[in-house]
Enzyme design. Sequence first.
Site, PDB file in Angstrom:
ATOM      1  N   GLY A  66      45.603  40.192  24.546  1.00 33.29           N
ATOM      2  CA  GLY A  66      46.151  39.353  25.392  1.00 33.29           C
ATOM      3  C   GLY A  66      47.781  39.642  25.415  1.00 33.29           C
TER       4      GLY A  66
ATOM      5  N   GLU B  91      42.677  43.538  20.569  1.00 33.12           N
ATOM      6  CA  GLU B  91      42.026  44.143  21.299  1.00 33.12           C
ATOM      7  C   GLU B  91      43.240  44.059  22.603  1.00 33.12           C
ATOM      8  OE1 GLU B  91      38.897  40.964  21.834  1.00 33.12           O
ATOM      9  OE2 GLU B  91      37.963  41.573  19.628  1.00 33.12           O
TER      10      GLU B  91
ATOM     11  N   TYR C 155      44.535  34.211  40.928  1.00 36.67           N
ATOM     12  CA  TYR C 155      45.133  33.538  40.346  1.00 36.67           C
ATOM     13  C   TYR C 155      46.143  33.405  41.110  1.00 36.67           C
ATOM     14  CZ  TYR C 155      42.292  36.840  36.558  1.00 36.67           C
ATOM     15  OH  TYR C 155      41.457  37.525  36.070  1.00 36.67           O
TER      16      TYR C 155
ATOM     17  N   CYS D 243      38.128  39.943  56.058  1.00 33.06           N
ATOM     18  CA  CYS D 243      37.748  38.406  56.460  1.00 33.06           C
ATOM     19  C   CYS D 243      38.100  36.864  55.910  1.00 33.06           C
ATOM     20  CB  CYS D 243      36.536  38.078  56.830  1.00 33.06           C
ATOM     21  SG  CYS D 243      36.740  38.159  58.470  1.00 33.06           S
ATOM     22  N   GLU D 244      39.475  36.660  54.065  1.00 31.49           N
ATOM     23  CA  GLU D 244      39.272  35.611  53.115  1.00 31.49           C
ATOM     24  C   GLU D 244      40.720  35.296  53.966  1.00 31.49           C
ATOM     25  OE1 GLU D 244      37.308  33.843  52.535  1.00 31.49           O
ATOM     26  OE2 GLU D 244      35.476  34.849  52.134  1.00 31.49           O
TER      27      GLU D 244
ATOM     28  N   TYR E  21      42.771  45.450  35.738  1.00 34.70           N
ATOM     29  CA  TYR E  21      42.491  43.661  36.224  1.00 34.70           C
ATOM     30  C   TYR E  21      42.265  44.755  37.786  1.00 34.70           C
ATOM     31  CZ  TYR E  21      42.274  41.601  31.664  1.00 34.70           C
ATOM     32  OH  TYR E  21      41.878  42.006  30.329  1.00 34.70           O
TER      33      TYR E  21
HETATM   34  C1  PLP Z   1      37.621  38.829  24.348  1.00 29.94           C
HETATM   35  C2  PLP Z   1      39.139  39.752  24.995  1.00 29.94           C
HETATM   36  N1  PLP Z   1      39.694  40.818  24.450  1.00 29.94           N
HETATM   37  C3  PLP Z   1      40.613  41.351  24.791  1.00 29.94           C
HETATM   38  C4  PLP Z   1      40.809  40.981  26.097  1.00 29.94           C
HETATM   39  C5  PLP Z   1      41.894  41.739  26.372  1.00 29.94           C
HETATM   40  O1  PLP Z   1      43.268  41.269  27.070  1.00 29.94           O
HETATM   41  P1  PLP Z   1      44.599  41.506  27.954  1.00 29.94           P
HETATM   42  O2  PLP Z   1      44.151  42.624  29.033  1.00 29.94           O
HETATM   43  O3  PLP Z   1      45.240  40.498  28.053  1.00 29.94           O
HETATM   44  O4  PLP Z   1      45.115  41.966  26.697  1.00 29.94           O
HETATM   45  C6  PLP Z   1      40.708  40.149  27.072  1.00 29.94           C
HETATM   46  C7  PLP Z   1      40.800  39.427  27.877  1.00 29.94           C
HETATM   47  O5  PLP Z   1      40.881  38.985  28.403  1.00 29.94           O
HETATM   48  C8  PLP Z   1      39.018  39.424  25.965  1.00 29.94           C
HETATM   49  O6  PLP Z   1      38.452  38.161  26.132  1.00 29.94           O
END
Ligand code: PLP
Length: 416
Positions: A239, A273, A317, A343-344, A372
Amino acid sequence: MFGFFREENALVCDGVPLDAVAREHGTPLYVYSAESIRRAYRELDEAFGAYPHRIHYALKANSSFAIARLLHRSGSGADANSIGEVEVAMRAGFAASDIVFSGVGKSPDEIERAVQLGLKAINAESAGELERIDRAAQAHGVRARVAVRVNPDIDAGTHPHISTGLHTNKFGVPLEHAGELYRRMSTQPGLEPVGIHVHLGSQIISTEPIHRAAVVVVRFARELRDQGIHLDHIDVGGGLGISYDGSRVPTAAEYAAAVLAIVKPSGLAVAMEPGRYIVGAAGVLLARVVDLKPAAAGHQFAVLDAGMTELMRPALYGSFHRIEPVTPRQARELCYDIVGPVCETTDALGHDRRLPALEVGDLLAIRDAGAYGSAMSSNYNRRPLPAEVLVDAGNATLVRRRQTIDDMLALELGGS
Ligand SMILES: Cc1ncc(COP(=O)(O)O)c(C=O)c1O
């Protein structure tokens, strides 16, 4: 210097001119800086210092094989959100014991495979999922390591579409129900509770919600310890945001300080993560202008050969990405709506952008597209997935070739 910067007016990646890379490999094209990825990983790792911690790079941000391998070689663990990502991680060299498996709807096949592999932790999303993991583990005569994903009902202040830590979001188990799930595990011989998992959402630009989540989760871990349930780690999820528009965001050191201030006294190891923080700024999407035409209110439409099929974030988003000519012309500035070929109506990459007058064929860089971007690309309108180049030590290597119509049709009956 590393990453994306200008040399004699032209945008380069780790010193390699992007113009030349686009000429060689065509557009739309993702280009990544290996050194930027390594440095972001190292910065975060060093921010946690000697305290026991493990970074599990979130493959969902970008699971291109070359990037997964690069992060494995840098020393990272992996966070997978599907068994497909687990398989990619394993092929990229990650050991099962270095992979955590998150994801809100794990299928029976995914659970079966995860249990067989003996992953570091399956981050479980519900009481039902724990039962299914227990049954699969017992069938194999093993104990699956699990962490319950708790939903602390904390507003991370992100875009509503990427918030995951509120009770109105589908993710995890409300904290007040989680204690019961851990206690029940003593009657579930297939389960070994090893951690607690929390993930508030993505693109978090304040340490305050992260701090609050850590407080709640550490308090919960202490309550469990008092009941004789001993865990190894707290998984604080991902996050951590990056700056898409130049505004200030927390540094790795500030993030680590916010987490460690709370977790350290518990003695529990930290798992995390991060995805976006590691790869977001390390990639650009290169695209060429294919058409120009007047728009309303004195604006111009610049139509690119890339759009929502290559980079879905703006359409999904309303996210902002800087857009720059790779080699800006010496020309007066005009105001552009920069749109894709799909086409959007929502297929736009940026609105109201002042850029030196463009010409058809000009090369633009959509910045901070490493996370992403490619991972969310699609074949909508039968558009092939873009090619990808990794720049490392002055060498620009094609790490994913452009998809062809034959590749696409190979999956379809009578298509090839
Ligand atoms: C369970 C989980 N872990 C890690 C992440 C990685 O998030 P970010 O790329 O914002 O660090 C996400 C993405 O939303 C997630 O759903």
